[in-house]
Design a protein around this motif. Structure first.
Motif, PDB file in Angstrom:
ATOM      1  N   LEU A 164       0.874  -1.176   0.000  1.00  0.00           N
ATOM      2  CA  LEU A 164       0.000   0.000   0.000  1.00  0.00           C
ATOM      3  C   LEU A 164       0.908   1.221   0.000  1.00  0.00           C
ATOM      4  O   LEU A 164       1.590   1.508   0.993  1.00  0.00           O
ATOM      5  CB  LEU A 164      -0.901  -0.007   1.234  1.00  0.00           C
ATOM      6  CG  LEU A 164      -1.830   1.203   1.380  1.00  0.00           C
ATOM      7  CD1 LEU A 164      -2.772   1.328   0.181  1.00  0.00           C
ATOM      8  CD2 LEU A 164      -2.628   1.111   2.677  1.00  0.00           C
ATOM      9  N   PHE A 165       0.930   1.925  -1.118  1.00  0.00           N
ATOM     10  CA  PHE A 165       1.849   3.046  -1.293  1.00  0.00           C
ATOM     11  C   PHE A 165       1.199   4.331  -0.787  1.00  0.00           C
ATOM     12  O   PHE A 165       0.096   4.684  -1.205  1.00  0.00           O
ATOM     13  CB  PHE A 165       2.225   3.180  -2.770  1.00  0.00           C
ATOM     14  CG  PHE A 165       3.352   4.148  -3.019  1.00  0.00           C
ATOM     15  CD1 PHE A 165       4.673   3.743  -2.910  1.00  0.00           C
ATOM     16  CD2 PHE A 165       3.092   5.477  -3.360  1.00  0.00           C
ATOM     17  CE1 PHE A 165       5.722   4.631  -3.140  1.00  0.00           C
ATOM     18  CE2 PHE A 165       4.130   6.368  -3.581  1.00  0.00           C
ATOM     19  CZ  PHE A 165       5.448   5.943  -3.473  1.00  0.00           C
ATOM     20  N   TYR A 166       1.885   5.034   0.115  1.00  0.00           N
ATOM     21  CA  TYR A 166       1.399   6.324   0.623  1.00  0.00           C
ATOM     22  C   TYR A 166       2.008   7.415  -0.244  1.00  0.00           C
ATOM     23  O   TYR A 166       3.206   7.685  -0.158  1.00  0.00           O
ATOM     24  CB  TYR A 166       1.773   6.493   2.097  1.00  0.00           C
ATOM     25  CG  TYR A 166       1.019   5.537   2.977  1.00  0.00           C
ATOM     26  CD1 TYR A 166      -0.256   5.850   3.436  1.00  0.00           C
ATOM     27  CD2 TYR A 166       1.551   4.296   3.323  1.00  0.00           C
ATOM     28  CE1 TYR A 166      -0.974   4.969   4.230  1.00  0.00           C
ATOM     29  CE2 TYR A 166       0.846   3.400   4.119  1.00  0.00           C
ATOM     30  CZ  TYR A 166      -0.407   3.745   4.562  1.00  0.00           C
ATOM     31  OH  TYR A 166      -1.119   2.866   5.336  1.00  0.00           O
ATOM     32  N   ARG A 213      12.233  11.739  -2.659  1.00  0.00           N
ATOM     33  CA  ARG A 213      11.194  12.526  -1.992  1.00  0.00           C
ATOM     34  C   ARG A 213      11.709  13.220  -0.737  1.00  0.00           C
ATOM     35  O   ARG A 213      11.165  14.243  -0.324  1.00  0.00           O
ATOM     36  CB  ARG A 213       9.965  11.658  -1.705  1.00  0.00           C
ATOM     37  CG  ARG A 213       9.194  11.309  -2.967  1.00  0.00           C
ATOM     38  CD  ARG A 213       7.967  10.467  -2.671  1.00  0.00           C
ATOM     39  NE  ARG A 213       8.305   9.183  -2.117  1.00  0.00           N
ATOM     40  CZ  ARG A 213       8.571   8.089  -2.841  1.00  0.00           C
ATOM     41  NH1 ARG A 213       8.527   8.148  -4.144  1.00  0.00           N
ATOM     42  NH2 ARG A 213       8.866   6.954  -2.255  1.00  0.00           N
ATOM     43  N   ASP A 232      13.575  12.251   5.561  1.00  0.00           N
ATOM     44  CA  ASP A 232      12.993  11.501   4.437  1.00  0.00           C
ATOM     45  C   ASP A 232      11.479  11.604   4.536  1.00  0.00           C
ATOM     46  O   ASP A 232      10.940  12.018   5.557  1.00  0.00           O
ATOM     47  CB  ASP A 232      13.450  10.039   4.437  1.00  0.00           C
ATOM     48  CG  ASP A 232      13.320   9.394   3.049  1.00  0.00           C
ATOM     49  OD1 ASP A 232      12.911  10.087   2.084  1.00  0.00           O
ATOM     50  OD2 ASP A 232      13.615   8.200   2.921  1.00  0.00           O
ATOM     51  N   ASP A 233      10.797  11.210   3.446  1.00  0.00           N
ATOM     52  CA  ASP A 233       9.336  11.329   3.463  1.00  0.00           C
ATOM     53  C   ASP A 233       8.697  10.243   4.323  1.00  0.00           C
ATOM     54  O   ASP A 233       7.728  10.501   5.027  1.00  0.00           O
ATOM     55  CB  ASP A 233       8.757  11.291   2.034  1.00  0.00           C
ATOM     56  CG  ASP A 233       8.933   9.961   1.342  1.00  0.00           C
ATOM     57  OD1 ASP A 233       9.987   9.314   1.537  1.00  0.00           O
ATOM     58  OD2 ASP A 233       8.028   9.539   0.598  1.00  0.00           O
ATOM     59  N   LEU A 234       9.279   9.040   4.272  1.00  0.00           N
ATOM     60  CA  LEU A 234       8.610   7.915   4.931  1.00  0.00           C
ATOM     61  C   LEU A 234       9.627   6.928   5.456  1.00  0.00           C
ATOM     62  O   LEU A 234      10.618   6.641   4.799  1.00  0.00           O
ATOM     63  CB  LEU A 234       7.698   7.241   3.895  1.00  0.00           C
ATOM     64  CG  LEU A 234       6.824   6.065   4.320  1.00  0.00           C
ATOM     65  CD1 LEU A 234       5.496   6.086   3.577  1.00  0.00           C
ATOM     66  CD2 LEU A 234       7.535   4.735   4.103  1.00  0.00           C
ATOM     67  N   ALA A 240       9.850   2.995   6.689  1.00  0.00           N
ATOM     68  CA  ALA A 240       9.149   1.708   6.768  1.00  0.00           C
ATOM     69  C   ALA A 240      10.017   0.779   7.629  1.00  0.00           C
ATOM     70  O   ALA A 240       9.976   0.880   8.850  1.00  0.00           O
ATOM     71  CB  ALA A 240       8.905   1.174   5.364  1.00  0.00           C
ATOM     72  N   THR A 241      10.841  -0.058   7.007  1.00  0.00           N
ATOM     73  CA  THR A 241      11.717  -0.938   7.800  1.00  0.00           C
ATOM     74  C   THR A 241      12.876  -0.167   8.427  1.00  0.00           C
ATOM     75  O   THR A 241      13.537  -0.667   9.338  1.00  0.00           O
ATOM     76  CB  THR A 241      12.334  -2.039   6.922  1.00  0.00           C
ATOM     77  OG1 THR A 241      13.174  -1.408   5.936  1.00  0.00           O
ATOM     78  CG2 THR A 241      11.260  -2.861   6.220  1.00  0.00           C
ATOM     79  N   GLY A 242      13.142   1.015   7.903  1.00  0.00           N
ATOM     80  CA  GLY A 242      14.248   1.818   8.423  1.00  0.00           C
ATOM     81  C   GLY A 242      15.588   1.470   7.794  1.00  0.00           C
ATOM     82  O   GLY A 242      16.608   2.065   8.139  1.00  0.00           O
ATOM     83  N   THR A 277      16.847   2.028   4.757  1.00  0.00           N
ATOM     84  CA  THR A 277      17.462   3.136   4.014  1.00  0.00           C
ATOM     85  C   THR A 277      17.978   4.203   4.978  1.00  0.00           C
ATOM     86  O   THR A 277      19.097   4.707   4.826  1.00  0.00           O
ATOM     87  CB  THR A 277      16.428   3.783   3.064  1.00  0.00           C
ATOM     88  OG1 THR A 277      15.619   2.771   2.488  1.00  0.00           O
ATOM     89  CG2 THR A 277      17.095   4.601   1.993  1.00  0.00           C
TER      90      THR A 277
HETATM   91  P1  AMP Z   1      12.616   1.506   4.314  1.00  0.00           P
HETATM   92  O1  AMP Z   1      14.064   1.463   3.954  1.00  0.00           O
HETATM   93  O2  AMP Z   1      11.973   0.142   4.359  1.00  0.00           O
HETATM   94  O3  AMP Z   1      12.368   2.283   5.598  1.00  0.00           O
HETATM   95  O4  AMP Z   1      11.877   2.255   3.125  1.00  0.00           O
HETATM   96  C1  AMP Z   1      11.861   3.624   3.109  1.00  0.00           C
HETATM   97  C2  AMP Z   1      11.909   4.193   1.707  1.00  0.00           C
HETATM   98  O5  AMP Z   1      11.031   3.498   0.808  1.00  0.00           O
HETATM   99  C3  AMP Z   1      11.455   5.639   1.741  1.00  0.00           C
HETATM  100  O6  AMP Z   1      12.377   6.397   0.988  1.00  0.00           O
HETATM  101  C4  AMP Z   1      10.062   5.645   1.158  1.00  0.00           C
HETATM  102  O7  AMP Z   1       9.942   6.732   0.274  1.00  0.00           O
HETATM  103  C5  AMP Z   1       9.909   4.308   0.445  1.00  0.00           C
HETATM  104  N1  AMP Z   1       8.701   3.538   0.875  1.00  0.00           N
HETATM  105  C6  AMP Z   1       8.713   2.342   1.536  1.00  0.00           C
HETATM  106  N2  AMP Z   1       7.474   1.879   1.744  1.00  0.00           N
HETATM  107  C7  AMP Z   1       6.624   2.813   1.240  1.00  0.00           C
HETATM  108  C8  AMP Z   1       5.174   2.925   1.177  1.00  0.00           C
HETATM  109  N3  AMP Z   1       4.345   1.997   1.666  1.00  0.00           N
HETATM  110  N4  AMP Z   1       4.661   4.045   0.592  1.00  0.00           N
HETATM  111  C9  AMP Z   1       5.491   5.003   0.099  1.00  0.00           C
HETATM  112  N5  AMP Z   1       6.829   4.944   0.120  1.00  0.00           N
HETATM  113  C10 AMP Z   1       7.417   3.870   0.679  1.00  0.00           C
END
Ligand code: AMP
Length: 170
Positions: free
Chosen positions: A19-21, A58, A117-119, A121-123, A125
């Motif tokens: 599910l993309f935000y 982003r 960063d914008d979002l 998720a797992t952290g 990045t």
């Molecule tokens: P992560 O490394 O798993 O924390 O992923 C974070 C990166 O992936 C961010 O730069 C987000 O822009 C992108 N991202 C991961 N999951 C989503 C999601 N469900 N909706 C939008 N962007 C996401």
């Protein structure tokens, strides 16, 4: 202002089950975007940073106006091969394979840096970005996100104080 109303949900993007935000709709509304940047800027200010660093792409959209608002510089963290000139790199493991992040040599001034960063998720990045910034020799004093996907342990993985304006279940 209810920022949540302006975040578009796109199911099954970029692959089935995700599910993309989407923040395009937030960015597309001048007043809402300004309120978003200002709210994030106030949170970032609280860390008393000397500079900002942000993750492509982003993250750049948020970091540039926040840096402007706070009168700070910001450094771009990008995937391998995108930045010109000498770079400092950090390779990190993904679920399948590995990836490389780079920052331009001399682009992060010393002192206190906040990562944006914008979002989260797992952290993965953001944690790799924190490691890269430490390699450069700066102190990462905090991280600021617009959105946190809860329940994935992303924030805890960073090892620095972090917050987000909006929280959604993963
Ligand atoms: P992560 O490394 O798993 O924390 O992923 C974070 C990166 O992936 C961010 O730069 C987000 O822009 C992108 N991202 C991961 N999951 C989503 C999601 N469900 N909706 C939008 N962007 C996401």
């Amino acid at each position: 202002m209810d920022l949540d109303r302006h975040i578009r949900r796109i199911p099954d993007f970029p692959k089935p089950g995700i599910l993309f935000y989407d923040i395009s709709t937030l960015l597309n509304d001048g007043g809402v975007w300004r309120a978003t940047v200002r709210q994030m800027a106030e949170r970032v200010r609280a860390y008393r940073p000397d500079g900002l660093a942000a993750i492509e792409s982003r993250g750049f959209l948020l970091a540039a106006p926040i840096a402007y608002e706070l009168g700070l510089g910001f450094a771009m963290i990008r995937k391998a091969g995108k930045l010109p000139g000498p770079v400092i790199r950090h390779a990190y493991d993904l679920e399948y394979g590995s990836d490389v992040l780079e920052v331009g040599e001399g682009m992060v001034a010393g002192g206190r840096v906040v990562l944006i960063d914008d979002l989260i998720a797992t952290g993965g990045t953001a944690a790799a970005s924190v490691t890269l910034l430490r390699k450069v020799g700066v102190e990462v004093v905090g991280a600021a996100f617009l959105i946190e996907l809860e329940g994935l342990g992303g924030m805890a993985r960073l090892g620095v104080p972090a917050d987000a304006l909006l929280r959604y279940p993963a």
